[in-house]
Every structure is written in structure tokens, then in C-alpha cells.
Design an enzyme around this catalytic site. Structure first.
Site, PDB file in Angstrom:
ATOM      1  N   ASP A 182       0.851  -1.202   0.000  1.00 18.84           N
ATOM      2  CA  ASP A 182       0.000   0.000   0.000  1.00 18.84           C
ATOM      3  C   ASP A 182       0.883   1.246   0.000  1.00 18.84           C
ATOM      4  O   ASP A 182       2.107   1.162   0.109  1.00 18.84           O
ATOM      5  CB  ASP A 182      -0.961  -0.015   1.204  1.00 18.84           C
ATOM      6  CG  ASP A 182      -0.233   0.025   2.531  1.00 18.84           C
ATOM      7  OD1 ASP A 182       0.854  -0.582   2.641  1.00 18.84           O
ATOM      8  OD2 ASP A 182      -0.730   0.668   3.479  1.00 18.84           O
ATOM      9  N   HIS A 504       1.275  -8.831  -3.683  1.00 18.91           N
ATOM     10  CA  HIS A 504       0.290  -7.751  -3.466  1.00 18.91           C
ATOM     11  C   HIS A 504       1.109  -6.484  -3.236  1.00 18.91           C
ATOM     12  O   HIS A 504       1.461  -6.139  -2.104  1.00 18.91           O
ATOM     13  CB  HIS A 504      -0.586  -8.072  -2.256  1.00 18.91           C
ATOM     14  CG  HIS A 504      -1.662  -7.055  -2.016  1.00 18.91           C
ATOM     15  ND1 HIS A 504      -2.897  -7.130  -2.597  1.00 18.91           N
ATOM     16  CD2 HIS A 504      -1.680  -5.922  -1.264  1.00 18.91           C
ATOM     17  CE1 HIS A 504      -3.646  -6.104  -2.217  1.00 18.91           C
ATOM     18  NE2 HIS A 504      -2.914  -5.351  -1.398  1.00 18.91           N
ATOM     19  N   ASP A 546       0.587 -17.407  -4.713  1.00 20.53           N
ATOM     20  CA  ASP A 546       1.305 -16.345  -5.417  1.00 20.53           C
ATOM     21  C   ASP A 546       0.329 -15.573  -6.297  1.00 20.53           C
ATOM     22  O   ASP A 546       0.356 -15.680  -7.518  1.00 20.53           O
ATOM     23  CB  ASP A 546       2.449 -16.941  -6.247  1.00 20.53           C
ATOM     24  CG  ASP A 546       3.267 -15.848  -6.920  1.00 20.53           C
ATOM     25  OD1 ASP A 546       3.175 -14.683  -6.484  1.00 20.53           O
ATOM     26  OD2 ASP A 546       3.997 -16.170  -7.883  1.00 20.53           O
ATOM     27  N   GLU A 555       1.690 -10.192   0.357  1.00 14.76           N
ATOM     28  CA  GLU A 555       2.094  -8.787   0.318  1.00 14.76           C
ATOM     29  C   GLU A 555       3.585  -8.724   0.650  1.00 14.76           C
ATOM     30  O   GLU A 555       4.176  -9.731   1.069  1.00 14.76           O
ATOM     31  CB  GLU A 555       1.259  -7.959   1.325  1.00 14.76           C
ATOM     32  CG  GLU A 555       1.490  -6.454   1.182  1.00 14.76           C
ATOM     33  CD  GLU A 555       0.391  -5.593   1.833  1.00 14.76           C
ATOM     34  OE1 GLU A 555      -0.589  -6.152   2.358  1.00 14.76           O
ATOM     35  OE2 GLU A 555       0.538  -4.356   1.791  1.00 14.76           O
TER      36      GLU A 555
HETATM   37  O1  9MR Z   1      -3.833  -3.226  -0.157  1.00  8.87           O
HETATM   38  C1  9MR Z   1      -4.113  -3.330   1.221  1.00  8.87           C
HETATM   39  C2  9MR Z   1      -2.960  -3.981   1.952  1.00  8.87           C
HETATM   40  O2  9MR Z   1      -1.821  -3.165   1.864  1.00  8.87           O
HETATM   41  C3  9MR Z   1      -3.320  -4.272   3.396  1.00  8.87           C
HETATM   42  O3  9MR Z   1      -2.329  -5.056   4.011  1.00  8.87           O
HETATM   43  C4  9MR Z   1      -4.640  -5.011   3.470  1.00  8.87           C
HETATM   44  C5  9MR Z   1      -5.094  -5.242   4.895  1.00  8.87           C
HETATM   45  O4  9MR Z   1      -5.248  -4.055   5.583  1.00  8.87           O
HETATM   46  O5  9MR Z   1      -5.639  -4.312   2.769  1.00  8.87           O
HETATM   47  C6  9MR Z   1      -5.374  -4.126   1.406  1.00  8.87           C
HETATM   48  O6  9MR Z   1      -6.401  -3.399   0.822  1.00  8.87           O
HETATM   49  C7  9MR Z   1      -7.575  -4.120   0.554  1.00  8.87           C
HETATM   50  C8  9MR Z   1      -8.645  -3.720   1.561  1.00  8.87           C
HETATM   51  O7  9MR Z   1      -8.313  -4.098   2.854  1.00  8.87           O
HETATM   52  C9  9MR Z   1      -9.985  -4.335   1.168  1.00  8.87           C
HETATM   53  N1  9MR Z   1     -10.333  -3.984  -0.180  1.00  8.87           N
HETATM   54  C10 9MR Z   1      -9.332  -4.409  -1.173  1.00  8.87           C
HETATM   55  C11 9MR Z   1      -8.013  -3.756  -0.869  1.00  8.87           C
HETATM   56  C12 9MR Z   1      -6.966  -4.106  -1.916  1.00  8.87           C
HETATM   57  O8  9MR Z   1      -6.902  -5.466  -2.153  1.00  8.87           O
HETATM   58  O1  9MR Z   2       1.913  -6.884   9.359  1.00  6.25           O
HETATM   59  C1  9MR Z   2       0.620  -6.550   9.831  1.00  6.25           C
HETATM   60  C2  9MR Z   2       0.009  -7.773  10.479  1.00  6.25           C
HETATM   61  O2  9MR Z   2       0.755  -8.130  11.633  1.00  6.25           O
HETATM   62  C3  9MR Z   2      -1.426  -7.506  10.831  1.00  6.25           C
HETATM   63  O3  9MR Z   2      -2.003  -8.709  11.305  1.00  6.25           O
HETATM   64  C4  9MR Z   2      -2.170  -7.006   9.601  1.00  6.25           C
HETATM   65  C5  9MR Z   2      -3.620  -6.689   9.860  1.00  6.25           C
HETATM   66  O4  9MR Z   2      -3.763  -5.606  10.715  1.00  6.25           O
HETATM   67  O5  9MR Z   2      -1.547  -5.832   9.105  1.00  6.25           O
HETATM   68  C6  9MR Z   2      -0.231  -6.052   8.689  1.00  6.25           C
HETATM   69  O6  9MR Z   2       0.303  -4.848   8.248  1.00  6.25           O
HETATM   70  C7  9MR Z   2      -0.193  -4.291   7.057  1.00  6.25           C
HETATM   71  C8  9MR Z   2      -0.585  -2.858   7.371  1.00  6.25           C
HETATM   72  O7  9MR Z   2      -1.687  -2.860   8.223  1.00  6.25           O
HETATM   73  C9  9MR Z   2      -0.885  -2.051   6.114  1.00  6.25           C
HETATM   74  N1  9MR Z   2       0.206  -2.135   5.196  1.00  6.25           N
HETATM   75  C10 9MR Z   2       0.516  -3.498   4.813  1.00  6.25           C
HETATM   76  C11 9MR Z   2       0.929  -4.284   6.024  1.00  6.25           C
HETATM   77  C12 9MR Z   2       1.381  -5.690   5.631  1.00  6.25           C
HETATM   78  O8  9MR Z   2       0.332  -6.495   5.209  1.00  6.25           O
END
Ligand code: 9MR
Ligand code: 9MR
Length: 578
Positions: A182, A504, A546, A555
Site C-alpha cells: 500500500d 500484493h 502467489d 504482500e
Molecule cells: O492493499 C491493502 C494492503 O496493503 C493491506 O495489508 C490489506 C489489509 O489491511 O488491505 C489491502 O487493501 C484491501 C482492503 O483491505 C480491502 N479492499 C481491497 C483492498 C486491496 O486489495
Molecule cells: O503486518 C501486519 C500484520 O501483523 C497484521 O495482522 C495485519 C492486519 O492488521 O496488518 C499487517 O500490516 C499491514 C498494514 O496494516 C498495512 N500495510 C501493509 C501491512 C502488511 O500487510
């Protein structure tokens, strides 16, 4: 006739290809390779009727080593059974594959400095995460891209409003790395990420003075790992409210961006509520940065002093505001607009108090900070993560070895060694003979960073007791990350034969280039599968797909790459006798 021959030829090629795919996946091996003197293991994950295995020269196809497969092991973390092919005693440099029955592994090499590739790539991965600057082709190659997120217009969110900075005030918060796939930046997660890079430098300074990653700053007389870390530290400094020293929890959109390139993502940016956790992590990083950059006063006049001032001020804010938690769900009930990007909320911040005090003590020698260390010392050892930074403080005190507190230091050394011993024992019970997998709990969101952080514990134990068993154990998790695992993937983009191709990661998805941005480590198996995507395998050690849909297992993130930087470079440094 000619057409028919071509037809058969094509069929033959197809069959070959299909077979090659089937063949290659059944023997799991570190797809980069091994040091000549290191243990060397491949894992056979099918019921081979044959009890023998062969190491074969990948060019000349001559057998250079043969051995017997172990008995069958039943994995504790999936329904897989494995047999071990141990060829540790073979130490001739070259390029090889392992063959058992009609199956073969992906190629790997045996050579000195074999981890150099991943050591450089994983650090360079941070450059690719930089925002607020264009990535030029001479550094970024085909992944060159336009500048994203200048962050020169960032709004004070209603949750962060003060008299001096009311809601809607515009501040500047440029620079830093994208957190992950993100486009937001989070102080808490930056904390452990930067600290892990800075600690790698502090533990192996001589080695890092020689390591170049071809970034814009590469010739400024400062090690590239410090140049890279500084890119994010300068951003972190913008997150402190100059008035009171508190630190905003994150700089973010209200909602996650679509899967588009950085320069196309132009949603409004906010800094949100200050939090004690973010403020203490900030204090820790700034204190550590201050003592490191005090040796680079010529290149960065004033930087070390500014960092220390910022750290002290942040710490003071935290002492006055010891329980300001960031709970997004609660915040959104009170403030508009709702912010639904990453949370990084943490309800237990004793460890943050401990860590900040350790770093401030190490930089200032001020015994007042030792009193905080004393009062927050948990006398136990745990694996670091973004929400658990306790052990980061221990690492720093062990490195500092303050003569005044040798009893405490001895206690901490014992804890690190005992923890290292206990996770080393996992190797015996793991069907992949790795440290990771000792418990099913190892496989959560970002599980690959657990593997890397376990290896950091082992490398710290090695610094205390120079026993090769800790180095060998640390290497098992690198082997795991690079392919010796239940998924068969090398989890680092751009490395090995079968590696993560569809992380991701917004730039990798949107840039139109087949290969993902290189040097980034996928999160790894996570049976939680919170992304709701389609998974073929769902057991703890196989729950990985993947696919760019799968943010819960595929991610990438700065706090996962940083320990990979640490372990691959530390092991390279040790091989080179630094
Ligand atoms: O892209 C987002 C990712 O970086 C985060 O780790 C994840 C969990 O917070 O959320 C992803 O965004 C998704 C969102 O939570 C729900 N709608 C789809 C988004 C993109 O796949
Ligand atoms: O690494 C984080 C993981 O420990 C948590 O369970 C998860 C849901 O809150 O979020 C992960 O961190 C994400 C962050 O919220 C948004 N950017 C992407 C991070 C990696 O997925």
C-alpha cells in the site's frame, strides 16, 4: 511431412515442459545456494521409491555426489511427508541440481559469498519503496518510475487537531518508504524496520562500509545501508509535532488506493492522532540514529543533534502521555473522515517504553534512562515484531555492554542464548529441518519475517557464544525463505527459479512489467487467509498463494524485508570475517 515433424516436435517440447514443471517441484532446495562449508540439505516431498539421491552438475550432467535419503518424516505443520537429502560433506564449488527417482530440484550453486545477491537485493528493495522522488533508470533499471506522493500537502486529521494545528492545517511530510504493497506510511512499522537496518550496521560496520547498492547517494562517503535508513528517518522527523514532541501515528489516505502506480495515486493525505507507541518507537529510532550519525558530522552537519533532541522530546511526551493508544475502530466513531488503512494498533506498550529507554541510554549514558529500563525489564525473551519491540532494546544493550550494569547484561545474554538453544532444537522436529515450524503459531501474517527474526536471535547468540551451531541454525531459515519449504517458492522477488511473481504490491501490479519489483520478500504462509482469496493449500505451512489478491500471504512489507537484510548481510559479513 515437415509440418508433421514440427507438430511432433512441438508436442514433445510441451510434454517436456510439463514434465519439467512436475519434476522440478518435488525436491525443495535453497534456490540460490550454499557456502562450501555450510550444511547442505534438500527436501524430497514425494514418496520416492528410490532410497538414493544424487547431486548432479547442472551443466555437464555428471554425478558428483550420491547419498541415501532419510526415513520418512511427517510434518507437524501440514499433511506433507518428507525425506531429507543431506549432502553437507560435498563442498566443491559449482552449479548443481539434486536428483531423486525421476524428480529433480531447481538449480543452485555452491560458492563463497553465495548470499551476496540476496544481501544486496533485499537492501535495494528499500530504494524501490521510496516515495516523493522519481526512481531513475540508472538505479532502478526497468522498474524506473515517476515520483509518487510528494506529501507536501498533508492535512491534520480531526483526530490530531490541537490549538496550534487545528483540523485541516497543512503540513509537509515528504519522503520515506511505502510501508508495503500500500502507499501509506506508519511510524510504528517504520520503527522496527529502520532499527533493524541500523542494528545491522552497528553489528557489522566494517562490512557495511564496503557494501554498495547503486542508489543516488552511493558515493557520498556514507555506507548505503545508512543512506537508505536516513531516507526514512528524515520522513519520520516530519511526523513529530514541534510544539509538544508527540508523534502522529501515520501519514495516510483515508482509504487504501486502487492497484495503480504511485504517481496516479493522488488521494488526500492526512496525519492522524498521536500515539504513545508511535512516539516511543520514534524516540528509539532517533536516539539510535543520533549515535550512529554522530560519526558522520561532516556529511550531515547537525543531524545527530537534531535526532537526539527529537528523541528526548518524544520520550518526554510519552512520559506525560503514557497510555494514548491508537485504536482505529474507536477513533472512527469519534472523528471524520473515517480512516481505514493499516492500523498498527497496540494495546501493550511496556515494551516500547523499554526499547526507547535502551536506545536513549545507549546514546546518552544518562542513568535516568536506566531507571526506566529497570522498571520495564521483563526478564524474558520473545521474538520481535512491529508490536513487540522489547528484544530490540536487549540487542542494543548487549552490543553496548555497559560496565555499570554487567549483571543485567549477563541476564540478557543468558536469555538470548536460552531462546536460541530452544529454537535450534526445532530443527530436529521439523520435516524441513528448519528452525521455523517449531510451532504452528510461526505461520501467521508475515510468517517469513518470523523466520528472519528467529535467525537474528541466532546471530545474536553467535555474537555471545561463537558456536557454529547458531550460524548453521540461522542458515536453515534462509534456506527456508529461499525455497526449502512446504510451498516450493523462493519468497524473494527476482531470486531463484520459482520465486514470488505476483506480490500484493501496487507498483508490481500496475507497472506493466512482467517481473515484480525485485528484492522484496513476500509475507509467506498464513492459514488465517484474511484476504478471502482462493488458496489451493490451506494448512499452516502451505497456506500461501502467489496471487496479487492475497495480501494476507503475498504482500511485501518493510518490516519483513529489514530482517532479511539483517540476516543475509550478517552471514555474508561473518563469512568474510568481519
Ligand atoms: O492493499 C491493502 C494492503 O496493503 C493491506 O495489508 C490489506 C489489509 O489491511 O488491505 C489491502 O487493501 C484491501 C482492503 O483491505 C480491502 N479492499 C481491497 C483492498 C486491496 O486489495
Ligand atoms: O503486518 C501486519 C500484520 O501483523 C497484521 O495482522 C495485519 C492486519 O492488521 O496488518 C499487517 O500490516 C499491514 C498494514 O496494516 C498495512 N500495510 C501493509 C501491512 C502488511 O500487510
Amino acid at each position: 511431412m515437415k509440418a508433421l515433424t514440427t507438430y511432433f516436435f512441438i508436442i514433445a517440447c510441451l510434454v517436456n515442459q510439463i514434465q519439467a514443471q512436475q519434476l522440478d517441484d518435488h525436491i525443495r532446495v535453497n534456490q540460490l545456494g550454499f557456502y562450501p562449508g555450510a550444511p547442505k540439505i534438500a527436501i524430497v516431498v514425494y514418496d520416492s521409491v528410490d532410497n538414493n539421491f544424487y547431486v548432479v552438475n547442472s551443466n555437464k550432467h555428471d554425478t558428483v555426489y550420491n547419498g541415501k535419503l532419510s526415513n520418512i518424516h511427517h510434518s507437524n505443520n501440514s499433511s506433507l511427508t518428507t525425506r531429507i537429502a543431506d549432502f553437507s560433506s560435498f563442498n566443491k564449488t559449482g552449479n548443481y541440481i539434486v536428483v531423486a527417482g525421476d524428480k529433480q530440484s531447481y538449480p543452485f550453486s555452491i560458492e563463497e559469498n553465495v548470499l551476496h545477491t540476496v544481501a544486496v537485493a533485499s537492501l535495494k528493495g528499500f530504494y524501490y519503496q521510496r516515495m516523493s522522488m522519481p526512481l531513475e533508470e540508472k538505479y532502478a533499471g526497468k522498474w524506473a518510475r515517476a515520483e509518487g506522493h510528494p506529501d507536501t500537502v498533508v492535512y491534520i486529521h480531526s483526530s490530531a487537531a490541537t490549538t496550534q494545528r487545528p483540523e485541516g492545517t497543512i503540513i509537509k511530510s515528504p519522503g520515506g518508504w511505502y510501508d508495503a504493497g500500500d502507499y501509506n506510511k506508519y511510524v510504528v512499522n517504520s520503527g522496527i524496520s529502520v532499527a533493524t537496518l541500523l542494528s545491522a550496521y552497528e553489528d557489522y560496520p566494517g562490512y557495511f562500509k564496503t557494501l554498495k547498492t547503486n542508489i543516488p547517494e552511493s558515493n557520498n562517503g556514507v555506507p548505503d545501508i545508512l543512506n537508505e535508513a536516513l531516507y526514512n528517518i528524515r520522513w519520520m522527523l516530519t511526523m513529530q509535532d514541534p510544539k509538544d514532541g508527540g508523534v502522529y501515528h501515520k501519514c495516510t489516505n483515508a482509504k487504501f488506493d486502487a492497484m495503480i502506480m504511485p504517481d496516479k495515486a493522488t488521494e488526500k493525505r492526512y496525519v492522524v492522532q498521536k500515539s504513545t507507541a508511535a512516539t516511543l518507537d520514534f524516540a528509539a529510532v532517533c536516539a539510535q540514529a543520533s549515535r550512529i550519525f554522530s560519526k558522520y558530522k561532516k556529511q550531515f552537519p547537525g543531524l545527530a543533534d537534531s535526532c537526539l533532541k527529537a528523541a528526548i522530546k518524544a520520550h518526554q511526551w510519552a512520559e506525560i502521555n503514557p497510555r494514548v493508544y491508537y485504536f482505529q475502530f474507536k477513533m472512527n466513531k469519534q472523528f471524520q473522515p473515517a480512516v481505514i488503512t493499516g492500523d498498527y494498533g497496540d494495546g501493550n506498550i511496556t515494551d516500547e517504553f523499554f526499547w526507547a529507554a535502551c536506545e536513549l541510554y545507549a546514546t546518552t549514558n544518562n542513568e535516568n534512562y536506566w531507571r526506566v529500563i529497570d522498571s520495564t525489564n521483563q526478564h524474558k525473551m520473545s521474538l520481535p515484531s512491529w508490536s513487540n519491540v522489547y528484544t530490540l532494546g536487549m540487542y542494543t544493550l548487549l552490543r553496548l555492554h555497559p560496565a555499570k550494569h554487567l549483571m543485567d547484561i549477563e541476564g540478557m545474554s543468558n536469555l538470548v542464548v536460552a531462546f536460541a538453544d530452544s529454537i535450534t532444537n526445532n530443527i530436529n522436529t521439523s520435516a524441513f529441518e528448519t528452525v521455523i515450524g517449531g510451532s504452528r503459531r510461526d505461520f501467521n501474517w508475515g510468517s517469513n519475517s518470523n523466520a528472519a527474526n528467529q535467525s537474528i536471535v541466532l546471530l545474536n547468540a553467535y555474537r555471545i557464544i561463537k558456536s557454529k551451531k547458531y550460524l548453521d541454525a540461522a542458515l536453515t531459515n534462509l534456506d527456508y525463505i529461499l525455497g526449502r519449504n512446504a510451498t516450493g517458492y523462493c519468497f524473494v522477488t527476482g531470486i531463484g527459479t520459482k520465486s514470488t511473481m505476483h506480490p500484493h504490491h501496487r507498483p508490481s501490479v500496475a507497472d506493466g512489467i512482467n517481473e515484480p519489483v525485485p528484492g522484496l520478500m513476500a509475507g509467506g504462509p498464513n492459514p488465517g487467509r484474511q484476504d478471502g482469496c482462493k488458496y489451493e493449500f490451506t494448512e499452516p505451512e502451505t497456506a500461501y498463494v502467489d496471487s496479487d489478491c492475497a495480501y494476507a500471504s503475498n504482500e511485501i512489507a518493510i518490516n519483513w524485508n529489514a530482517p532479511l537484510v539483517y540476516i543475509s548481510n550478517a552471514i555474508e559479513a561473518l563469512q568474510k570475517n568481519f
